[in-house]
Design a protein around this motif. Structure first.
Motif, PDB file in Angstrom:
ATOM      1  N   LYS A  58      11.491   0.212  -0.113  1.00  0.00           N
ATOM      2  CA  LYS A  58      12.293   1.325   0.387  1.00  0.00           C
ATOM      3  C   LYS A  58      11.476   2.606   0.275  1.00  0.00           C
ATOM      4  N   VAL A  59      11.214   3.258   1.397  1.00  0.00           N
ATOM      5  CA  VAL A  59      10.349   4.430   1.456  1.00  0.00           C
ATOM      6  C   VAL A  59      11.196   5.690   1.639  1.00  0.00           C
ATOM      7  N   PHE A  60      11.055   6.638   0.715  1.00  0.00           N
ATOM      8  CA  PHE A  60      11.736   7.923   0.791  1.00  0.00           C
ATOM      9  C   PHE A  60      10.693   9.032   0.675  1.00  0.00           C
ATOM     10  N   ALA A  86      14.916  -0.614  -5.068  1.00  0.00           N
ATOM     11  CA  ALA A  86      13.672  -1.141  -5.619  1.00  0.00           C
ATOM     12  C   ALA A  86      13.252  -2.349  -4.777  1.00  0.00           C
ATOM     13  N   PRO A  87      11.939  -2.523  -4.559  1.00  0.00           N
ATOM     14  CA  PRO A  87      10.858  -1.612  -4.944  1.00  0.00           C
ATOM     15  C   PRO A  87      10.916  -0.323  -4.138  1.00  0.00           C
ATOM     16  N   LEU A  88      10.316   0.712  -4.702  1.00  0.00           N
ATOM     17  CA  LEU A  88      10.468   2.065  -4.177  1.00  0.00           C
ATOM     18  C   LEU A  88       9.102   2.687  -3.916  1.00  0.00           C
ATOM     19  N   PHE A  89       9.048   3.545  -2.891  1.00  0.00           N
ATOM     20  CA  PHE A  89       7.831   4.308  -2.606  1.00  0.00           C
ATOM     21  C   PHE A  89       8.254   5.705  -2.193  1.00  0.00           C
ATOM     22  N   ASP A  90       7.819   6.707  -2.963  1.00  0.00           N
ATOM     23  CA  ASP A  90       8.146   8.098  -2.661  1.00  0.00           C
ATOM     24  C   ASP A  90       6.896   8.757  -2.084  1.00  0.00           C
ATOM     25  N   THR A  91       6.956   9.152  -0.827  1.00  0.00           N
ATOM     26  CA  THR A  91       5.771   9.709  -0.176  1.00  0.00           C
ATOM     27  C   THR A  91       5.384  11.071  -0.739  1.00  0.00           C
ATOM     28  N   GLN A  92       6.332  11.807  -1.318  1.00  0.00           N
ATOM     29  CA  GLN A  92       5.967  13.085  -1.926  1.00  0.00           C
ATOM     30  C   GLN A  92       5.086  12.867  -3.154  1.00  0.00           C
ATOM     31  N   VAL A  93       5.457  11.890  -3.976  1.00  0.00           N
ATOM     32  CA  VAL A  93       4.648  11.556  -5.149  1.00  0.00           C
ATOM     33  C   VAL A  93       3.283  11.035  -4.707  1.00  0.00           C
ATOM     34  N   ALA A  94       3.287  10.130  -3.722  1.00  0.00           N
ATOM     35  CA  ALA A  94       2.023   9.580  -3.236  1.00  0.00           C
ATOM     36  C   ALA A  94       1.131  10.689  -2.680  1.00  0.00           C
ATOM     37  N   LEU A 150       2.407   4.470   5.916  1.00  0.00           N
ATOM     38  CA  LEU A 150       1.273   3.580   6.156  1.00  0.00           C
ATOM     39  C   LEU A 150      -0.050   4.285   5.871  1.00  0.00           C
ATOM     40  N   LYS A 151      -0.148   5.558   6.239  1.00  0.00           N
ATOM     41  CA  LYS A 151      -1.393   6.298   6.006  1.00  0.00           C
ATOM     42  C   LYS A 151      -1.612   6.550   4.514  1.00  0.00           C
ATOM     43  N   LEU A 152      -0.548   6.906   3.794  1.00  0.00           N
ATOM     44  CA  LEU A 152      -0.674   7.133   2.354  1.00  0.00           C
ATOM     45  C   LEU A 152      -0.965   5.828   1.613  1.00  0.00           C
ATOM     46  N   LYS A 153      -0.323   4.758   2.030  1.00  0.00           N
ATOM     47  CA  LYS A 153      -0.562   3.462   1.409  1.00  0.00           C
ATOM     48  C   LYS A 153      -2.022   3.046   1.571  1.00  0.00           C
ATOM     49  N   GLU A 154      -2.560   3.291   2.754  1.00  0.00           N
ATOM     50  CA  GLU A 154      -3.967   2.977   3.016  1.00  0.00           C
ATOM     51  C   GLU A 154      -4.888   3.832   2.152  1.00  0.00           C
ATOM     52  N   ARG A 182      -7.515   2.577  -0.692  1.00  0.00           N
ATOM     53  CA  ARG A 182      -8.932   2.892  -0.558  1.00  0.00           C
ATOM     54  C   ARG A 182      -9.476   3.580  -1.802  1.00  0.00           C
ATOM     55  N   GLU A 183      -8.658   4.443  -2.413  1.00  0.00           N
ATOM     56  CA  GLU A 183      -9.081   5.185  -3.597  1.00  0.00           C
ATOM     57  C   GLU A 183      -8.767   4.455  -4.905  1.00  0.00           C
ATOM     58  N   GLY A 184      -8.140   3.291  -4.817  1.00  0.00           N
ATOM     59  CA  GLY A 184      -7.788   2.541  -6.021  1.00  0.00           C
ATOM     60  C   GLY A 184      -6.712   3.214  -6.852  1.00  0.00           C
ATOM     61  N   ARG A 185      -5.772   3.870  -6.195  1.00  0.00           N
ATOM     62  CA  ARG A 185      -4.756   4.630  -6.914  1.00  0.00           C
ATOM     63  C   ARG A 185      -3.333   4.092  -6.720  1.00  0.00           C
ATOM     64  N   THR A 186      -3.202   2.919  -6.189  1.00  0.00           N
ATOM     65  CA  THR A 186      -1.869   2.350  -5.981  1.00  0.00           C
ATOM     66  C   THR A 186      -1.097   2.248  -7.284  1.00  0.00           C
ATOM     67  N   ASP A 187      -1.780   1.844  -8.353  1.00  0.00           N
ATOM     68  CA  ASP A 187      -1.114   1.714  -9.655  1.00  0.00           C
ATOM     69  C   ASP A 187      -0.633   3.066 -10.178  1.00  0.00           C
ATOM     70  N   TRP A 188      -1.309   4.129  -9.812  1.00  0.00           N
ATOM     71  CA  TRP A 188      -0.899   5.462 -10.272  1.00  0.00           C
ATOM     72  C   TRP A 188       0.506   5.791  -9.761  1.00  0.00           C
ATOM     73  N   VAL A 189       0.742   5.486  -8.492  1.00  0.00           N
ATOM     74  CA  VAL A 189       2.056   5.746  -7.899  1.00  0.00           C
ATOM     75  C   VAL A 189       3.103   4.802  -8.477  1.00  0.00           C
ATOM     76  N   ASP A 190       2.707   3.561  -8.740  1.00  0.00           N
ATOM     77  CA  ASP A 190       3.648   2.583  -9.303  1.00  0.00           C
ATOM     78  C   ASP A 190       4.222   3.078 -10.630  1.00  0.00           C
ATOM     79  N   GLU A 191       3.397   3.732 -11.449  1.00  0.00           N
ATOM     80  CA  GLU A 191       3.872   4.255 -12.729  1.00  0.00           C
ATOM     81  C   GLU A 191       4.926   5.336 -12.511  1.00  0.00           C
ATOM     82  N   GLU A 192       4.720   6.181 -11.516  1.00  0.00           N
ATOM     83  CA  GLU A 192       5.687   7.236 -11.216  1.00  0.00           C
ATOM     84  C   GLU A 192       6.983   6.648 -10.674  1.00  0.00           C
ATOM     85  N   MET A 193       6.885   5.586  -9.891  1.00  0.00           N
ATOM     86  CA  MET A 193       8.077   4.961  -9.319  1.00  0.00           C
ATOM     87  C   MET A 193       8.961   4.347 -10.410  1.00  0.00           C
TER      88      MET A 193
END
Length: 391
Positions: free
Chosen positions: A84-86, A105-113, A171-175, A179-190
């Motif tokens: 779910k993308v907000f 859940a699972p959640l993705f906040d584009t502002q945090v990303a 999609l652009k933020l996820k990519e 690429r930067e190896g930061r997916t886990d960083w956002v997961d912690e915030e979620m």
């Protein structure tokens, strides 16, 4: 059917149509979601519109339609197979939690990303859309009355844009994160946004929303009791806290301890005649309950810990270091560390139990911070910028 921007978009007004749409959306890897609501005159937000989109579908849901049951929507929000993308999700999640008893859940906040990807501390949705997609969002319907029916094409077009552009942004933020190896960083915030504790503050903790303007433990006890009473009253009546009792009135009651109508009536912040009302009786009962607390059991007033000698200066250096690290890594500084984090690190060093000393934040900032405090690195100003150098 509505026809914003010369394209037909499904406006759902029945439970059957919502169930069918949610079943189709559930087949997608992700769904972008937004809500429109009103809360100026209520404690709980009044949900007025739900917008959702998948890569090949987009819908608007009218939660005010007669007889509609939002259960299919809440089931979709709980579906573990669909992301779910907000954007700036907190208020939307509060609505889902209050009405559906669950958190998406699972959640993705584009502002945090976006903050993790270097777009600043709190980039707005329209700015993010413009920078990532080049599209322009017409904001003229931003402050519309979403309770009004029927909604016109301009309002529907504005509402739909909140989720259609969000697909490309996601999609652009996820990519970029991958690429930067930061997916886990956002997961912690979620994980914080997915926690019920984020949205369900117990009435007994309502005092934490207030500034501590009191100096005596007994005043603090009264303040806690009155704030808890106000919170329950506001929730039960579904009105804003200020409609029950203004903050200044809470402070005044905490200092004056009125237990009788005559004493309450003398307070500057109490409306004339209110002291004889039923809510006033309950309020005075809360005050009396606080005054009955034995002196030895009175709550201690939280105090900002005094920094040890030299820690204040160290904290200022850490602020400079934080700015350097944030700029070098293109991450918003507030995602890395708060001011309280910096004070704690300056005072306690390795022992500081703060988020900035855990996980990816420790590697990015915590370890350089300890090196700075231990004299292993230094800061210098050269060529119009501050940089960190080994000592």
């Amino acid at each position: 059917m509505a026809k914003p921007n010369d394209r037909y978009v499904l406006m759902i007004e029945t439970t059957a149509a919502l169930e069918e749409a949610c079943a189709k959306l559930a087949r997608s890897e992700f769904v972008t979601v937004d809500t429109e609501f009103i809360r100026e005159s209520t404690f709980w937000p009044e949900l007025c519109l739900i917008q959702m989109a998948s890569p090949d579908m987009e819908v608007l849901v009218d939660p005010l339609a007669r007889g509609i049951d939002l259960k299919p929507f809440f089931e979709l929000m709980a579906d573990p197979s669909v992301v779910k993308v907000f954007h700036a999700a907190r208020q939307d999640l509060e609505i889902v939690y209050h009405m559906g008893g669950l958190l998406p859940a699972p959640l993705f906040d584009t502002q945090v990303a976006a903050m993790v990807c270097g777009f600043g501390d709190s980039i707005s949705y329209d700015q993010l859309v413009s920078r990532l997609t080049g599209a322009h969002i017409d904001k003229s319907s931003r402050f519309t009355d979403w309770r009004a029916r029927p909604l016109d094409d301009k309002q529907l077009s504005y509402a739909l844009a909140d989720v259609t552009h969000l697909r490309d942004v996601y999609l652009k933020l996820k990519e970029e994160l991958s690429r930067e190896g930061r997916t886990d960083w956002v997961d912690e915030e979620m994980a914080i946004l997915e926690s019920p504790a984020t949205y369900d503050l117990p009435p007994e903790q309502a005092w934490t929303r207030l500034k501590l303007r009191i100096k005596k433990p007994i005043d603090f006890a009264v303040m806690q009791a009155v704030a808890a009473w106000r919170e329950r009253e506001a929730r039960d009546r579904n009105v804003p806290r200020r409609r029950v009792l203004k903050d200044d009135a809470v402070y005044e009651i905490a200092q004056q301890h009125p237990t009788e109508p005559e004493a309450l009536a003398r307070l500057r912040m109490i409306p004339k005649g209110w002291e004889r009302s039923q809510p006033a009786s309950a309020l005075m009962a809360a005050v009396r309950s606080a005054l009955d607390i034995p002196k030895a059991e009175l709550p201690r007033i939280p105090r900002q810990p005094q920094l040890p000698e030299g820690a204040a200066a160290a904290a200022e250096l850490l602020k400079v270091l934080l700015k350097i690290v944030a700029e070098q890594n293109q991450v918003a500084a507030r995602v890395i560390a708060s001011s309280d984090d910096l004070d704690r690190i300056a005072a306690e060093g390795e022992e500081a139990d703060v988020e900035a000393m855990k996980g990816w934040r420790r590697k990015l900032f915590g370890e350089p911070a300890l090196q700075l405090l231990n004299g292993e690195v230094a800061l210098r100003f050269v060529e119009k910028k501050v940089e960190m150098i080994a000592v």
